[in-house]
Design a protein around this motif. Sequence first.
Motif, short mmCIF file in Angstrom:
data_model
loop_
_atom_site.label_atom_id
_atom_site.label_comp_id
_atom_site.label_asym_id
_atom_site.label_seq_id
_atom_site.Cartn_x
_atom_site.Cartn_y
_atom_site.Cartn_z
N GLN A 1 1.11 4.33 -9.19
CA GLN A 1 -0.19 4.16 -9.85
C GLN A 1 -0.02 4.11 -11.37
OE1 GLN A 1 -3.00 7.06 -8.38
NE2 GLN A 1 -3.13 6.05 -6.40
N ARG B 1 3.61 13.86 -12.48
CA ARG B 1 3.23 14.60 -11.26
C ARG B 1 1.71 14.74 -11.10
NH1 ARG B 1 7.55 17.04 -8.84
NH2 ARG B 1 6.45 18.79 -7.91
N TYR C 1 0.82 -1.22 0.00
CA TYR C 1 0.00 0.00 0.00
C TYR C 1 0.84 1.26 0.00
CZ TYR C 1 -3.67 -3.20 1.31
OH TYR C 1 -4.54 -4.23 1.32
N ARG C 2 1.99 1.15 0.66
CA ARG C 2 2.73 2.36 0.96
C ARG C 2 3.93 2.44 0.04
NH1 ARG C 2 3.71 2.56 7.22
NH2 ARG C 2 3.46 4.76 7.70
N ALA C 3 3.75 3.03 -1.15
CA ALA C 3 4.87 3.17 -2.06
C ALA C 3 5.85 4.16 -1.44
CB ALA C 3 4.38 3.69 -3.40
N PRO D 1 -1.17 15.36 -7.71
CA PRO D 1 -2.19 14.34 -8.00
C PRO D 1 -3.53 14.56 -7.30
CG PRO D 1 -0.08 13.31 -7.51
CD PRO D 1 0.07 14.75 -7.19
N HIS E 1 -1.51 6.04 4.59
CA HIS E 1 -1.55 4.61 4.90
C HIS E 1 -1.06 4.30 6.30
CE1 HIS E 1 -2.88 3.25 0.96
NE2 HIS E 1 -2.27 4.33 0.54
N PRO F 1 7.87 7.22 -1.48
CA PRO F 1 7.87 8.40 -2.35
C PRO F 1 9.28 8.82 -2.77
CG PRO F 1 7.15 8.97 -0.12
CD PRO F 1 7.42 7.52 -0.13
N ALA G 1 10.09 7.69 -6.08
CA ALA G 1 8.83 7.85 -6.77
C ALA G 1 8.97 7.75 -8.29
CB ALA G 1 8.19 9.16 -6.40
N GLU G 2 9.97 8.42 -8.86
CA GLU G 2 10.03 8.33 -10.31
C GLU G 2 11.05 7.25 -10.69
OE1 GLU G 2 10.05 11.61 -13.72
OE2 GLU G 2 8.47 11.38 -12.25
N GLN H 1 4.37 12.61 -3.98
CA GLN H 1 5.65 13.28 -3.86
C GLN H 1 5.43 14.71 -3.43
OE1 GLN H 1 7.50 12.60 -7.67
NE2 GLN H 1 9.51 12.83 -6.73
N ILE I 1 -0.28 11.74 -11.73
CA ILE I 1 -0.54 10.41 -11.19
C ILE I 1 0.74 9.95 -10.50
CG2 ILE I 1 -1.23 8.04 -11.72
CD1 ILE I 1 -2.57 8.99 -14.21
N THR J 1 0.15 7.87 -1.42
CA THR J 1 1.26 8.70 -0.93
C THR J 1 1.79 9.45 -2.14
OG1 THR J 1 1.80 6.64 0.16
CG2 THR J 1 3.18 8.52 0.66
#
Lengths: 186, 334
Positions: free
Chosen positions: A131, A125, A24-26, B256, B305, A28, A31-32, B317, A127, B315
């Motif tokens: 996701q 930025r 659940y908890r990506a 987002p 979360h 950040p 992130a990219e 950025q 989405i 979550t």
Amino acid sequence: MKVYLVLPLVAFALAACEREDREYRANPMTAESQEKIALVPLSAGPSGPTEYRSGLGKEYEENAFHISQGQRFYTWFNCNGCHANGGGGSGPALMDDRWIYGGQIENIVQTIREGRPNGMPSFRRKIPDDQIWEIAAYVRSMGRNVPKAAAPGRKDDMSPGPAEQRRPPGQVIDGGQVPPSAQMPQ
Amino acid sequence: MKRLVPLLLIVTLALAGCQGWQSALDAHGPAAHTLANMFWIFVAVLGTVWFLTMAALLLALRRRRPVDADPLVTDPGTEKRMTMTISVAIGLTLVTVITFTGLSYAAQKVLYSHKDGALTLLVTGQQWWWEVTYEDEQPSRVFTTANEIHIPVGEPVLIKLEASDVIHSFWIPNLTGKMDAIPGRQNQIQIQADRPGLYRGQCAEFCGLQHAHMGIVVIADTREDFERWRDHQVSSAIAPNDPERQRGMEIFLSRPCIMCHQVRGTDAGGKVAPDLTHVGSRRTIGAGTLTTTRGNIAAWIVDPHGVKPGVNMPTIQLEPDEVQPLASYLEGLK
């Protein structure tokens, strides 16, 4: 004797848990994702273009939870506004085997993140990265380029065809034509 | 005596639990009164039956029987008394069952009869929050909010219930009974509050990971207060005029957030997550999970979360210095 039978069964049963491993908890900070893909074999100099695929795609493609999340975001973020249920509309079809910008998951992630000419907007930025990967995994499942066990089952809404899980395994043919409907008016 | 004190304490505490803003026994509306009355009638009658049964059992256990009594020898007098007793017991059971059936039927008549209400709401259960749409004859007065219902006191309010993903159940214990919200169909239930106050509701049908954090608050106000609230909710969000909140708005609109959330009066037009136009005026965020304070909003944005594992809020950025303006912007959306 029986133990030898039971042990592999338990191992198989436990291995099946991986199918729906939920994250659940990506994180950040990562992130990219830093995938590098090449759309053409051309590059400056004698060596071919450099590609870098981290293998992150496999995690998303083979996980039923990620794919079904992608399926949810696909309508939430109005992908179906242009691509319909995968059959295409003003955007190209996603359930066929033709991929204008490549059909690997890394290519699809880049297409969503960067956008493409003639209408595909950039969702960088807009989405979150995890996701985008989930949506890309779902897009891959439309032509059943993901394992059968991970592909989504029947949807609750009306569906134009059999569920992703029931479609025959697909293939990816890179290249293809921008459909006339998606071309700029001349 | 020493043993009696903790026992008394426990009973007092248990009875104190009947009071409160989420209790079916602390009835504040006609439907809830009907249900509470039913409950007490059932408890009284069935309690009496239980005590009588237990008393009879104890008597039977304590009464000594002659050891060498021959079971084959029967006394006509005893036989007759036994037949009478059992017939009376069966008769009383029948009367009780029929009375209860009648009472239940009458109560259901009351619960499911809908009076013409001045107000109709469409409540949609979603994983894991409630979308609330106030219907109105004038389209410009229709608005959407989330997780908080305001109603005028003493007036029946019709609630249309729908669900977007799985089955949920709408339950405001102080005001009425449960009603399921089922995808693909519409159920209706009426609520009415006799006194101004705050009543908490809860999803009453297991609906997934955060079923427990799917609360809703009903606020019953006088008609004037309600109208004032509604007029304000209909309006769009007021653009911020201090630099910090303006920066917060820029951050909100470039992240987002806008993919799912709506703030009327800005470009944010997402329709799949709670409408944030007046989020600062609501008592809670995350469907009753946290009270609306700047700190809680910041915590919710930075780590949804951690607060509500599995929630659909991702979550995202954000730079550390962007959290404060963003939370401040959202808190100010009164």
